[in-house]
Design a protein around this motif. Structure first.
Motif, PDB file in Angstrom:
ATOM      1  N   PHE A   1      -6.777   3.915   2.110  1.00  0.00           N
ATOM      2  CA  PHE A   1      -7.834   2.975   2.491  1.00  0.00           C
ATOM      3  C   PHE A   1      -8.246   2.095   1.317  1.00  0.00           C
ATOM      4  CE2 PHE A   1     -12.425   2.064   2.645  1.00  0.00           C
ATOM      5  CZ  PHE A   1     -12.459   1.249   3.767  1.00  0.00           C
TER       6      PHE A   1
ATOM      7  N   TYR B   1      -5.433  -0.349   0.365  1.00  0.00           N
ATOM      8  CA  TYR B   1      -5.284  -1.363   1.412  1.00  0.00           C
ATOM      9  C   TYR B   1      -6.421  -2.377   1.352  1.00  0.00           C
ATOM     10  CZ  TYR B   1      -4.766  -3.428   6.044  1.00  0.00           C
ATOM     11  OH  TYR B   1      -4.607  -4.309   7.080  1.00  0.00           O
ATOM     12  N   ARG B   2      -7.640  -1.893   1.139  1.00  0.00           N
ATOM     13  CA  ARG B   2      -8.786  -2.798   1.072  1.00  0.00           C
ATOM     14  C   ARG B   2      -8.676  -3.743  -0.126  1.00  0.00           C
ATOM     15  NH1 ARG B   2     -14.872  -0.507   0.654  1.00  0.00           N
ATOM     16  NH2 ARG B   2     -14.134  -0.014  -1.440  1.00  0.00           N
ATOM     17  N   LYS B   3      -8.217  -3.192  -1.254  1.00  0.00           N
ATOM     18  CA  LYS B   3      -8.033  -4.033  -2.433  1.00  0.00           C
ATOM     19  C   LYS B   3      -6.962  -5.084  -2.187  1.00  0.00           C
ATOM     20  CE  LYS B   3      -7.046  -3.789  -7.388  1.00  0.00           C
ATOM     21  NZ  LYS B   3      -6.718  -2.902  -8.541  1.00  0.00           N
TER      22      LYS B   3
ATOM     23  N   THR C   1       0.830  -1.211   0.000  1.00  0.00           N
ATOM     24  CA  THR C   1       0.000   0.000   0.000  1.00  0.00           C
ATOM     25  C   THR C   1       0.858   1.252   0.000  1.00  0.00           C
ATOM     26  OG1 THR C   1      -1.727  -1.179   1.204  1.00  0.00           O
ATOM     27  CG2 THR C   1      -1.851   1.219   1.192  1.00  0.00           C
TER      28      THR C   1
ATOM     29  N   LYS D   1      -6.113  -6.406   0.717  1.00  0.00           N
ATOM     30  CA  LYS D   1      -6.644  -7.417   1.629  1.00  0.00           C
ATOM     31  C   LYS D   1      -7.561  -8.380   0.896  1.00  0.00           C
ATOM     32  CE  LYS D   1      -6.417  -7.745   5.517  1.00  0.00           C
ATOM     33  NZ  LYS D   1      -5.535  -8.652   6.329  1.00  0.00           N
TER      34      LYS D   1
END
Length: 205
Positions: A181, A184-186, A8, A188
């Motif tokens: 955000f 990072y979400r992608k 990230t 995860k």
């Protein structure tokens, strides 16, 4: 987890630092002046020694703003707009000071100036300065109402600049947080897909 965070941060670095072009030239100084002012362009020779200095503006071609050599100003190829308006801050160039003074600045003087000093047998760039010149202030025809209108406009301009100074960093911080955000979400989600295992009854025996 750690790998996802590292990915990230690297992605954000590439987007913010590499992907966004910068309008600032490394080492360049910026000066803003009002019409009619005298402006000093700072420059210092390498090793604090100078015998030959040339000040030019990048859009003038072979012509220059000032050329000083042999203890005098050389007028041979000086651009006519700078005649009788430029001089060195110290013609003795003490301690390598080759700063240029430009008198009665006009809007047509705006541009990028380069200071070159003779080092050995070649002229070397010692400083680059970008000059911006604000046009003369409107007087509103000399009336009280006109003068008041100008003052209100100037006050509004100051408030707008202050707002931009305050809002600019805030907006950048929000965009940075949102970008962090989302990336990072992608990341995860991709990790979950990679670690997916089918139910026990679907696994091969």
């Amino acid at each position: 987890m750690a790998a996802c965070l590292l990915t990230t941060w690297i992605s954000l670095f590439v987007v913010v630092v590499v992907g966004v072009p910068s309008a600032v030239v490394p080492g360049q100084k910026n000066i803003t002046a009002h019409s009619g002012q005298d402006v000093t362009f700072p420059c210092r020779a390498p090793n604090n020694k100078a015998i030959h200095v040339k000040w030019s503006r990048t859009d003038l071609g072979e012509e220059y703003a000032l050329l000083y050599r042999d203890d005098r100003i050389d007028l041979g190829n000086q651009h006519q707009s700078f005649q009788n308006r430029v001089d060195l801050q110290d013609r003795r160039m003490k301690d390598g000071d080759v700063s240029l003074i430009l008198k009665n600045v006009m809007t047509t003087d705006a541009g990028t100036y380069e200071c070159k000093v003779l080092v050995g047998k070649e002229m070397r760039l010692s400083n680059t300065i970008r000059l911006t010149v604000d046009p003369p202030a409107q007087t509103g025809g000399g009336t009280k109402d006109g003068g008041k209108e100008v003052e209100e406009k100037e006050a509004g301009g100051k408030e707008e600049k202050l707002y931009l100074r305050i809002a600019g960093p805030s907006v950048a911080a929000v965009l940075f947080a949102v970008g962090f955000f989302l990336i990072y979400r992608k990341c995860k989600a991709q990790q979950k897909q990679g670690s997916y295992e089918p139910p026990t009854e679907l696994q091969p025996v």
